[in-house]
Enzyme design. Structure first.
Site, short mmCIF file in Angstrom:
data_model
loop_
_atom_site.label_atom_id
_atom_site.label_comp_id
_atom_site.label_asym_id
_atom_site.label_seq_id
_atom_site.Cartn_x
_atom_site.Cartn_y
_atom_site.Cartn_z
N TYR A 118 -5.11 0.42 -0.49
CA TYR A 118 -5.51 -0.02 0.74
C TYR A 118 -5.96 0.98 1.62
O TYR A 118 -5.09 2.22 1.65
CB TYR A 118 -4.54 -0.89 1.58
CG TYR A 118 -4.77 -1.03 3.09
CD1 TYR A 118 -5.38 -2.24 3.30
CD2 TYR A 118 -4.64 -0.05 4.23
CE1 TYR A 118 -5.82 -2.62 4.79
CE2 TYR A 118 -4.99 -0.34 5.36
CZ TYR A 118 -5.42 -1.58 5.72
OH TYR A 118 -5.97 -1.83 7.16
N GLU A 206 -12.44 -1.24 6.87
CA GLU A 206 -11.13 -1.75 6.30
C GLU A 206 -11.52 -2.01 4.89
O GLU A 206 -12.12 -2.80 4.38
CB GLU A 206 -10.48 -2.83 6.84
CG GLU A 206 -8.94 -3.03 6.33
CD GLU A 206 -8.20 -4.49 7.03
OE1 GLU A 206 -8.97 -5.47 7.05
OE2 GLU A 206 -7.23 -4.16 7.16
#
Ligand code: GDP
Ligand code: MN
Length: 398
Positions: A118, A206
């Protein structure tokens, strides 16, 4: 301004960030054509069909599917295009899917295991600096990682004077547990990702997952990109990325009228001047047991014309059962706003079918209240105190 995954990836790629490549398609036929083209370009024999909507968690809702041949591309695209995709980030009705991204399969087997990470970049409002937030636990719900294993979420703050420095990128790659070629690739990935973020005036990146492929490439498999609207004037080429289909229709209309409107789920319409007062009003409605239907800042000039436009916008929401007008008259006098409310009401009498509670405070508040109270045949109720206004709303609703 939120972008689709394929648009976000276009921006990333233009700054040299490695991406899972793909071609967007509007119909199953286009999807098959896209898949053929993609095979020519990348050599891939498997594809991922990905719904393009402004919402995350598409995989969970059945909006991301693997296709192992062209027939499957066609079948899956046919299923996904036109569906109402429900994910943890959409409303209960879901979002209509109008297009899919046909992407290359990047989870192919090879010399090592694939790994998902991530990586996001955003502004840390507490320090006023951008930060890279990252975790070796990618692919899944980052909120869940944050809750259960917060020690697996790292942040790296960036000095605005120097930008992201190579040693920081190496630290990130190290904390992600990488070594060898994948380590090098990750430092390059993070450096170019930050460059893309800064240069595109993004508000948020993101990337979940960032993938380490089995042959040690580092790729953005997903891209959630939000651009700073106030900076769009210097990125004219990004203007075409706006997809009005993804925006709330009433919000689009309000924006065109120059109003600051955000749709919410409740039944109390709010008309307020000033963002701070608007938020305070929403809080008070909630405390009194109600639910705001919207955030609406009408701005400084609450004259009859503007009040009328605001009423019309609020009433487009069928859930609205009462309207609370909470306006502070500092520069604009309260009695003029009151007259504006009355005029707007009279102009659109047939359209207004819910009670209106009006609280005006500030210059000439007493005259304003008298003016409202003198009206006959209008479903308008005056209030003096903030609390009183919120309670009156509850009264008319019950
Ligand atoms: P999201 O669910 O909206 O976050 O969409 P993503 O783009 O993150 O995709 C969801 C999931 O699909 C990923 O976490 C992967 O597990 C899977 N996925 C994405 N691309 C591929 C691919 O090329 N091959 C395979 N096998 N799975 C993929
Ligand atoms: Mn994702």
């Amino acid at each position: 301004m939120n972008l689709h995954e394929y648009q976000g990836k276009e921006i990333l790629s233009s700054f040299g960030v490695g991406i899972q490549r793909g071609i967007v398609a509007q119909t199953p036929e286009e999807a098959v054509k896209a898949a053929k083209e993609l095979t020519e370009k990348t050599g891939t024999s498997w594809y991922v069909v990905k719904a393009q909507v402004h919402a995350g968690g598409r995989g969970k809702g059945g909006g991301v599917k693997l296709a192992k041949n062209l027939e499957e591309v066609k079948k899956i695209s046919n299923d996904i295009i036109g569906m109402m995709l429900i994910t943890p980030q959409t409303s209960a009705e879901g979002k209509l899917v109008s297009q899919v991204l046909i992407a290359e399969d990047v989870y192919y087997p090879g010399e090592s295991e694939t790994e998902e990470f991530y990586v996001s970049i955003l502004l840390n409002r507490a320090t006023g600096k951008n930060m890279v937030m990252y975790s070796p636990e990618g692919g899944m719900d980052i909120e869940e990682v944050a809750e259960k294993t917060p020690e697996l979420i790292f942040t790296e703050e960036i000095d605005p004077g120097t930008g992201l420095l190579p040693f920081q990128a190496r630290k990130i790659a190290f904390n992600l547990g990488l070594s060898g070629n994948a380590f090098k690739e990750m430092t390059k990935f993070v450096m170019s990702l930050y460059k893309a973020y800064e240069s595109s005036d993004a508000a948020m990146f993101e990337i979940n997952p960032v993938l380490k492929t089995s042959d040690n490439k580092i790729l953005a498999v997903d891209a959630k990109v939000s651009l700073d609207e106030n900076a769009l004037y210097r990125h004219k080429d990004y203007l075409e990325y706006r997809d009005i289909r993804e925006e709330h229709p009433i919000e689009v209309e309000a924006k065109a009228a120059g109003l600051n409107y955000v749709a919410l789920d409740g039944n109390v319409g709010c008309m307020v001047n000033g963002a701070g007062l608007a938020m305070g009003t929403m809080d008070l409605i909630k405390q009194a047991g109600g639910e705001p239907a919207n955030f609406l800042d009408v701005g400084g000039t609450a004259d009859a014309k503007r009040v009328e436009i605001a009423f019309r916008i609020i009433l487009k929401d069928p859930n609205v059962k009462a309207i609370l007008v909470n306006i502070f008259g500092g520069i604009v006098r309260c009695d003029r706003v009151a007259q504006g409310v009355v005029d707007a009401y009279n102009n659109m009498k047939n359209a207004i079918n819910v009670p209106i509670i009006v609280r005006l405070q500030g210059t000439n508040a007493v005259e304003a209240k008298a003016l409202i109270d003198a009206q006959e045949g209008l479903n308008v109720i005056s209030a003096v105190e903030f609390q009183e206004a919120a309670e009156k709303v509850q009264e008319v609703l019950s």
